[in-house]
Design an enzyme around this catalytic site. Sequence first.
Site, mmCIF file in Angstrom:
data_model
loop_
_atom_site.group_PDB
_atom_site.id
_atom_site.type_symbol
_atom_site.label_atom_id
_atom_site.label_comp_id
_atom_site.label_asym_id
_atom_site.label_seq_id
_atom_site.Cartn_x
_atom_site.Cartn_y
_atom_site.Cartn_z
ATOM 1 N N CYS A 195 -0.937 6.213 7.175
ATOM 2 C CA CYS A 195 -0.843 4.817 7.624
ATOM 3 C C CYS A 195 -1.389 3.829 6.599
ATOM 4 C CB CYS A 195 -1.563 4.636 8.951
ATOM 5 S SG CYS A 195 -3.197 5.369 9.027
ATOM 6 N N HIS A 220 -4.098 -2.093 10.012
ATOM 7 C CA HIS A 220 -4.895 -1.864 8.809
ATOM 8 C C HIS A 220 -4.719 -3.056 7.866
ATOM 9 C CE1 HIS A 220 -5.747 1.983 10.308
ATOM 10 N NE2 HIS A 220 -5.085 2.761 9.485
#
Lengths: 346, 346, 346, 346
Positions: B150, B244
């Site tokens: 990710c 993120h």
Amino acid sequence: MTVQVGVLGATGAVGQRLIQLLEPHPDFEIAALTASDSSAGHAYRDVAKWRVDTPIPAEIAEMTVHATTPEAIPDDVDLLFSSLPSSVGAKVEPPFCEAGYVVSSNSSNSRMAEDVPLVIPEVNAEHLDLLEVQRDERGWDGALVKNPNCSTITFVPTLAALAAAGFTLEEVHVATLQAVSGAGYDGVSSMEIIDNAIPHIGSEEEKLETESRKLLGTFDGAELTHDGVEVAASCNRIPTLDGHLENVWVEAEEELTPADAADAMAEFPALDLPSSPDPLIHVFEDPSRPQPRLDRNLGDGMAIAAGGIRESTFGLQYNCLAHNTIRGAAGASVLNGELLLENGYL
Amino acid sequence: MTVQVGVLGATGAVGQRLIQLLEPHPDFEIAALTASDSSAGHAYRDVAKWRVDTPIPAEIAEMTVHATTPEAIPDDVDLLFSSLPSSVGAKVEPPFCEAGYVVSSNSSNSRMAEDVPLVIPEVNAEHLDLLEVQRDERGWDGALVKNPNCSTITFVPTLAALAAAGFTLEEVHVATLQAVSGAGYDGVSSMEIIDNAIPHIGSEEEKLETESRKLLGTFDGAELTHDGVEVAASCNRIPTLDGHLENVWVEAEEELTPADAADAMAEFPALDLPSSPDPLIHVFEDPSRPQPRLDRNLGDGMAIAAGGIRESTFGLQYNCLAHNTIRGAAGASVLNGELLLENGYL
Amino acid sequence: MTVQVGVLGATGAVGQRLIQLLEPHPDFEIAALTASDSSAGHAYRDVAKWRVDTPIPAEIAEMTVHATTPEAIPDDVDLLFSSLPSSVGAKVEPPFCEAGYVVSSNSSNSRMAEDVPLVIPEVNAEHLDLLEVQRDERGWDGALVKNPNCSTITFVPTLAALAAAGFTLEEVHVATLQAVSGAGYDGVSSMEIIDNAIPHIGSEEEKLETESRKLLGTFDGAELTHDGVEVAASCNRIPTLDGHLENVWVEAEEELTPADAADAMAEFPALDLPSSPDPLIHVFEDPSRPQPRLDRNLGDGMAIAAGGIRESTFGLQYNCLAHNTIRGAAGASVLNGELLLENGYL
Amino acid sequence: MTVQVGVLGATGAVGQRLIQLLEPHPDFEIAALTASDSSAGHAYRDVAKWRVDTPIPAEIAEMTVHATTPEAIPDDVDLLFSSLPSSVGAKVEPPFCEAGYVVSSNSSNSRMAEDVPLVIPEVNAEHLDLLEVQRDERGWDGALVKNPNCSTITFVPTLAALAAAGFTLEEVHVATLQAVSGAGYDGVSSMEIIDNAIPHIGSEEEKLETESRKLLGTFDGAELTHDGVEVAASCNRIPTLDGHLENVWVEAEEELTPADAADAMAEFPALDLPSSPDPLIHVFEDPSRPQPRLDRNLGDGMAIAAGGIRESTFGLQYNCLAHNTIRGAAGASVLNGELLLENGYL
């Protein structure tokens, strides 16, 4: 021989921390508190929204707050700690210095002025003598000393440790994860930061990039030469209360191993001043440390914590942390006050 | 012509997101769910602790969960989405491929294997043809395709955009501020992360440093050459739920201005696949964006957000963000499934 | 036949939610936005710090903001949604009503006035006819309708459901766990609420205790009699972004079992208005639900969620939840606007 | 004369707090640490994931962890502090007592047993003599004393203060806002609680309702009669680290004014034991206090804080708070140990 001190901007977040640190101080005694005109004349208890996690000291609570002008300060006060907003500091600090007060200031105004020492005592105590130049140039009886920005204070001692161990630093990248208290009590609203991070803090990156070079620079008795290290900073606000965490990459001219760096940091000396912790830099072996909540109170909030020291794709990489409102602000000013006392400026 | 698909590891955090994304999908229909042996034989509703913020789809809730073995999968299933723990994935994915299934996997095992395509469709769709090499070498009827970690997915599209615009990237520094969902539902305890940040995520930095070079590499029909860009990563966990955020510094061989970079990112093309958002990269002018809570859902969680594009002491500096469990995990696998369908692998 | 509407106080937190809800509305079209004098004359984009999690609608962004005076409103506007600070609302809402505008207001001023209907459409739509009394008494061409406080709206529908099922409520205790958005964007600073809870919200408890009795009261065509239920409230602010959670204890004259209560809530009817969700009250069997983050968006943020319905030491005990800025504020005003339209007041 | 003590379950959250409190204790010296079989034989440093915010004491770090059996405990140990999971406590505590050890336990097993004293020293020290009954009935040389659940400990001292001032309590409603540490280090995942609250803690409400009556009951030297007060509890988990906040409504037989209650609480006596704070109950005038982050450390985490004392629709209403892992768990057990020492049980 206790020195009578005053706190300029005593009701704010850093002002409250200053009171928390000064009240039990062995050498300083709080004799004056100032705030904005609207607070002047009132009891401190009534105008300060006390939010520090220790109770408001009883005597301080009853003190009458003064306006922030030289005339309002009792005669026996020698040293003033300033945590004013920088726009206010820029206006009122010079008159205080002219009136003969020594001012240890956390405000960001004048930090980069050529004749104003920007000092972290363990890093560049010798820059204090720039005050002679300052007095010559400005004709002040008093003096103005600054401590750096909280995010600058966090990583510069680690760089200074590497430099002290003989490494010539060339390029530094630093990413900061900064606590909300760095913006003051009302600086970051809860709706802005819960479940969020903000990759921007106005003017902060420039402070890390320029203040670090001044702090690591050389003072030859007449002039201050900034260090040649080049720093690139990226600043973020995250949902922590206190403690700035920083990711640092360092490239040095010489080969610099993680073991070298760990030794340099662990051995970097503290000073024999009341607020200087020993060790100054606490080096963790656990790569998941330091962490803000667990490590911000090391050395009563005055230590620098470092960890995750490892080889990087480029040079060396590590993390460091300091308590932003103690080591990074109020404690930094108090420590500068201690250095001023030791060096005979009071 | 709907493709029947299965979800391996359907009860976990990414498994639930896969179901959320696949249930309304135009081309895929969920026909099988697998989990650990202890869950096999039970209704999905009873073994999944559903925590996605949309209700559990009614039909899915009643489906019987199978063991994670090829024998347990209905015959008409062609494509499997895998979000297994990597140790499990390493064991069970090869038998599925051998049994003829095409597996689009989010698990970290085998991502760096020479004959396994690691794909972000908008970045390196052409790497998918590595499957011919894979089938030759392994004798599989099925196939194994991976999406990256990710945190890799978040910044690589921005690098790819710069490369596509003709810039030769040399050095990249990246600091990540990663959400807790990246560690799975129970990966980060509340006591670890409230009022805290953790500057260490096991093996994460290596993933950003190596996966990025593979993704940006060149496939000549026979062999994959990794890109020459050198990446140094520093990874942090912070108290955000999803999204993120990354601080990136890029040094290119050519002069690279912020305006160049903004144009390159804004113009980097999306694909004509159901889950590929248009624009792929959303470029903000406001330097305080992107922010996790405000921007993670851009493009239904599949867009990359970039902002704060500015000159750095060294080269260029910017921030980027992606939804880590959608674009960074479940959505990444679904998008690879769509690419497999379009390219005739199903 | 679209009704032209205006938003008074359009730049605030509730104002932004109003725009988010009104922009796609089938019956209403935003034709005017007002804010403080300092914002008047500027484009909405430039004076609103847009923080809702969907992008600012393009047409709205370009609209010029007006001062909050009747003269500034275009002639074809019939209905005004007001989310002004109560001190401002108290001053400016009456002149708007006098000038002929129908005002659906979320502001707390005048909520308890005898001739002002305080309405949750699913609970007490018939109170709207109090407007006849209001017009008689005040000589207004316009009209003023209020929705209750966000924390009142959360639990009153559950009480109304019990009353509708034939139970005579006598004593109610309610403890609230309220989200920070209830205080507006800057209402709660991050330093106040991270890792903390505040057991006090000024005047909030009184609102729950008095507004609930008015809402559950009886209007006989001439006079409104408040209900006899006695309510004791205790209000807390906690670190959630949206969604007020409430613990409720109810003692009724009749025996009231958990099953009775669950049935009464599940069967309490929705209305045939665009923003009224069906079911109105979502009843959970899982005792750990409702939870703010998981359940605040039920029914597009307009549903009430209830759960943990159980016998108590005294009577009955349960928990309920609603999205405080949608069902509890902006959506409540919009729903009242829909009721006004249906009942011929526009 | 220092008493040698052991900690059963020394690696858990409460076990670590026990070590933090016992290490500097004037009367107790840690001589044994136990944990699960898999930890036995290892240095404490290696098996405890130390997460308390003070460093792990150096001597403790090097101690070898024992299995949790009487045979493993050194002979000179007299007192054991137990913070085992209740299922383990139920099995292993009786054998320790049979083997002659006095056990001060925080585990929930046997708290409501007729011959087991459940003690908060400032509230019901005289219940300790129930140990005579216990020894008669069970034939133990040792003894088993329990402290209540953390959420019980928070509000019972305030009720005891009212009772001590002569008020006959009849009905109590209490809503809790509990910190995540109450569930242990891994008890609440970050994904469950960030931006959320959970209105359910298994079996917790029953503990408040039954333990409170036992604590406030009367021991006549032979039998313990539970108090007649009826308590209804509603328990919530919120995103705070430490400190349980509770909203309390009290109805008494007599008229009970806020001033009466404030006086009763402020004057309720502390004990002359090392860990008993003076005052026991800190009464705030500021209605927004107590707050978990600001007030949990009052009296070194052993004080009860109360505030917002006000008239309610029914009787009286107030808020109270205690540090759940100090006053509510580890400190509670230590305080019971001190009472055992003073009363000659060691």
